[in-house]
Design an enzyme around this catalytic site. Structure first.
Site, PDB file in Angstrom:
ATOM      1  N   CYS A 276       0.834  -1.208   0.000  1.00  0.00           N
ATOM      2  CA  CYS A 276       0.000   0.000   0.000  1.00  0.00           C
ATOM      3  C   CYS A 276       0.870   1.259   0.000  1.00  0.00           C
ATOM      4  CB  CYS A 276      -0.913  -0.048   1.241  1.00  0.00           C
ATOM      5  SG  CYS A 276      -1.746   1.483   1.626  1.00  0.00           S
TER       6      CYS A 276
ATOM      7  N   CYS B 282       0.147   3.753   2.775  1.00  0.00           N
ATOM      8  CA  CYS B 282       0.610   3.183   4.054  1.00  0.00           C
ATOM      9  C   CYS B 282       2.108   3.444   4.221  1.00  0.00           C
ATOM     10  CB  CYS B 282       0.356   1.684   4.105  1.00  0.00           C
ATOM     11  SG  CYS B 282      -1.386   1.207   4.002  1.00  0.00           S
TER      12      CYS B 282
END
Length: 102
Positions: free
Chosen positions: A31, A34
């Site tokens: 991600c 993230c």
């Protein structure tokens, strides 16, 4: 304070039974957003000794992600004395995260 990596095995001890405030970062290695907030979370962990900073890799711990109804990541969750008090979906600037854990 160092970051606590939550698993289904340590979740009850680290979060449910913990008296105090915790910030949980639900994330995954693939991600992009993230990875963008990971250094911010690490900074906050070093600066905020009164808040337990935790991370949950949703790929490794799908049961924990399901328990919180995580459908998008990153998701930040604030727990106070074992109870959910706030959450936010998506990458956030440091100021917003600090405001969440106030």
């Amino acid at each position: 304070m160092s970051i606590v990596h939550l698993t289904k095995e340590n979740f009850t001890k680290e979060i449910t039974e913990y008296k105090g405030k915790s910030l949980i970062d639900f994330w995954a290695s693939w991600c992009g957003p993230c990875r963008m907030i990971a250094p911010v979370i690490e900074e906050i962990a070093k600066e905020q000794s009164a808040v337990k900073i935790c991370k949950v890799n949703v790929d490794d711990e799908p049961e924990l992600a399901q328990m919180f109804g995580i459908s998008s990541i990153p998701t930040l969750v604030v727990i106070q004395d074992g109870k959910l008090v706030d959450h936010a979906v998506g990458a956030r600037p440091k100021e917003d995260i600090l405001a969440m854990i106030g």
